[in-house]
Design a protein around this motif. Structure first.
Motif, mmCIF file in Angstrom:
data_model
loop_
_atom_site.group_PDB
_atom_site.id
_atom_site.type_symbol
_atom_site.label_atom_id
_atom_site.label_comp_id
_atom_site.label_asym_id
_atom_site.label_seq_id
_atom_site.Cartn_x
_atom_site.Cartn_y
_atom_site.Cartn_z
ATOM 1 N N ALA A 147 55.693 12.851 64.308
ATOM 2 C CA ALA A 147 56.851 12.144 64.296
ATOM 3 C C ALA A 147 57.033 10.557 63.875
ATOM 4 C CB ALA A 147 57.971 11.951 64.571
ATOM 5 N N GLY A 148 55.658 10.099 64.527
ATOM 6 C CA GLY A 148 55.461 8.614 64.836
ATOM 7 C C GLY A 148 54.363 8.835 63.172
ATOM 8 N N GLY A 149 53.357 10.472 63.199
ATOM 9 C CA GLY A 149 52.086 10.036 61.904
ATOM 10 C C GLY A 149 52.728 10.498 60.942
ATOM 11 N N ILE A 150 54.302 10.769 60.419
ATOM 12 C CA ILE A 150 54.730 10.919 59.408
ATOM 13 C C ILE A 150 55.634 9.868 58.909
ATOM 14 C CG2 ILE A 150 57.045 11.996 58.073
ATOM 15 C CD1 ILE A 150 56.694 14.864 59.669
ATOM 16 N N ALA A 151 55.886 9.332 60.027
ATOM 17 C CA ALA A 151 56.322 7.931 59.617
ATOM 18 C C ALA A 151 54.870 6.817 59.072
ATOM 19 C CB ALA A 151 57.215 6.914 61.064
ATOM 20 N N LYS A 152 54.411 6.285 59.957
ATOM 21 C CA LYS A 152 53.066 5.466 59.106
ATOM 22 C C LYS A 152 52.425 6.262 57.974
ATOM 23 C CE LYS A 152 50.131 5.607 63.221
ATOM 24 N NZ LYS A 152 49.372 6.035 64.346
ATOM 25 N N GLN A 153 53.331 7.324 57.422
ATOM 26 C CA GLN A 153 52.223 7.693 56.249
ATOM 27 C C GLN A 153 53.492 6.719 55.130
ATOM 28 O OE1 GLN A 153 51.397 11.688 56.088
ATOM 29 N NE2 GLN A 153 50.229 11.802 57.840
ATOM 30 N N LEU A 155 55.761 4.493 55.537
ATOM 31 C CA LEU A 155 55.188 2.924 55.718
ATOM 32 C C LEU A 155 54.079 2.702 54.249
ATOM 33 C CD1 LEU A 155 55.877 1.879 59.538
ATOM 34 C CD2 LEU A 155 57.349 1.844 57.362
ATOM 35 N N ALA A 156 52.766 3.811 54.748
ATOM 36 C CA ALA A 156 51.784 3.465 54.375
ATOM 37 C C ALA A 156 51.773 3.667 52.721
ATOM 38 C CB ALA A 156 50.898 4.242 54.448
ATOM 39 N N LYS A 157 53.097 4.297 52.164
ATOM 40 C CA LYS A 157 53.289 3.773 50.704
ATOM 41 C C LYS A 157 53.944 2.358 50.329
ATOM 42 C CE LYS A 157 55.663 7.659 48.347
ATOM 43 N NZ LYS A 157 54.400 8.077 47.371
ATOM 44 N N ASP A 158 54.871 1.960 51.382
ATOM 45 C CA ASP A 158 54.787 0.527 50.762
ATOM 46 C C ASP A 158 53.476 -0.953 51.913
ATOM 47 O OD1 ASP A 158 57.020 1.057 49.766
ATOM 48 O OD2 ASP A 158 58.336 1.300 51.525
#
Length: 301
Positions: A147-153, A155-158
Motif C-alpha cells: 500500500a505504501g508503494g502505491i502511496a509513494k507513486q 506522491l511522486a506525481k507531485d
C-alpha cells in the motif's frame, strides 16, 4: 483498528501463518500507471533480499529471519486495476504465505512469550493465534509495504519522495560495521535494537493542523504502529548539533525536508531461548515499512 487514513484509506488483514495477508487501498486517483517493479523492490528490501544503501561494505545482505528470506512475496491484484492502471475504485490485493511453518511454534501453544502480545491478545479476545504471533506478527507489515508503494507513486506525481535509511544498530552508528555486528549478535543467539531515519522531500507548506492533527502527530501515529517501534522523534539538529528546520513548525509543514527518526527495540524472542525463525534486528527490515507508513500519511493529506 485495522484501517488508517481518511482520504487515502488503507485496511489490512491476515495472520502470520494463515493462507495470506493482504489489504484494500481506497481513495487512489484514477489513471495512475502503477510501477509494479518498484513495489516488488520494496518487498525485497523488507525481506532482506536487497542491500540497503550504506549498510554493508561487502555488498552482502544483512542477517534477517529465515522466514522473511524464504517468502516469495508475490502480489495477487484482485481489483482496482486495468492493465496496470488504477480505475479509481478500491485496490485489493493479497500476498500468500508460501513459507509458513506453524509446526515451528507448536511448543509455544501454551507458552506466553515475554515481550510479545501473546498474553494480552488472549486477555482481550479470549483466544490467540500462537503460530508466530498471528495478527501481531511482523508478517502483517508486508501488506503495508504494498500500500505504501502505491502511496509513494501517488506522491511522486507531485514531486514528493520518501527515503529511509538504517542509521544505528545498538550503539553503533558506523554503517560499514553493521554486518559484522549483526553476525556477532546472531552467533550469540541474541538480538539488538536499531534506529531508522526517514526524509520526506518536496512537501509543500500547509500540511497538517495546528492542534490535534499536527503533521508530526499523524506521522508518529502511523510509524509507532509498526511492530517493535518504541520511539518517534522529529529531527531538529544537524550533524553538528545546530538547530535546523525539521520541515514541520507548529504542526504544519513549512516546505523544508521533513526528517524524523524512530527507534526499534531488540527482538523479544531470542534464538537461544525459543528457537523458531526470528530477526536478529527488526530495524534492518523496517526501513521500507517506515517509508510506507510515512507515504500513506502524506498521501492522505
Amino acid at each position: 483498528m485495522n484501517t488508517i487514513g481518511q482520504i487515502v484509506r488503507f485496511t489490512d488483514f491476515g495472520e502470520s501463518h494463515g493462507v495470506a495477508v493482504g489489504g484494500v487501498l481506497d481513495g487512489v486517483p484514477s489513471q495512475l500507471k502503477i510501477d509494479f517493479a518498484a513495489i516488488q523492490h520494496d518487498l525485497d528490501r523488507r525481506a532482506g533480499r536487497v542491500v540497503e544503501s550504506g549498510t554493508s561494505d561487502s555488498g552482502e545482505c544483512l542477517p534477517v529471519s529465515k522466514r522473511a528470506q524464504g517468502e516469495k512475496d508475490e502480489i495477487e491484484w484482485l481489483s482496482g486495476l486495468l492493465d496496470g492502471v488504477t480505475l479509481g475504485s478500491p485496490i485489493a490485493f493479497i500476498i500468500r504465505n508460501t513459507n509458513a511453518r506453524p509446526e515451528d511454534y507448536e511448543a509455544l501453544k501454551d507458552v506466553y512469550r515475554e515481550g510479545h502480545a501473546d498474553r494480552v491478545y488472549e486477555q482481550k479476545y479470549g483466544i490467540r493465534d500462537y503460530r508466530g504471533g498471528g495478527r501481531a506478527s511482523a508478517r502483517e507489515t508486508v501488506a503495508r509495504v504494498v500500500a505504501g508503494g502505491i502511496a509513494k507513486q501517488i506522491l511522486a506525481k507531485d514531486g514528493i519522495t520518501v527515503e529511509g535509511q538504517l542509521v544505528q544498530i545498538g550503539e553503533e552508528t558506523d554503517r560499514t560495521k553493521f554486518a559484522a555486528l549483526l553476525e556477532d549478535v546472531q552467533r550469540a543467539g541474541e538480538s539488538v535494537g536499531g534506529v531508522v531515519e526517514c526524509r520526506i522531500k518536496g512537501v509543500k507548506p500547509g500540511l497538517g493542523e495546528p492542534i490535534f492533527d499536527k503533521l508530526q502527530a499523524r506521522l508518529a501515529y502511523a510509524v509507532m504502529s509498526i511492530n517493535g517501534c518504541r520511539s518517534f522523534e522529529v529531527c531538529d539538529r544537524d550533524a553538528n548539533g545546530q538547530s535546523v528546520s525539521c520541515g514541520i513548525v507548529g504542526g504544519i509543514s513549512d516546505g523544508n525536508d521533513i526528517v524524523f527518526r524512530c527507534r526499534f527495540k531488540a527482538t523479544a524472542t531470542k534464538m537461544k531461548e525459543y528457537g523458531g525463525r526470528h530477526d536478529v534486528c527488526i530495524a534492518v527490515r523496517a526501513v521500507p515499512i517506515v517509508e510506507a507508513m510515512a507515504a500513506l500519511v502524506i498521501a492522505d493529506n
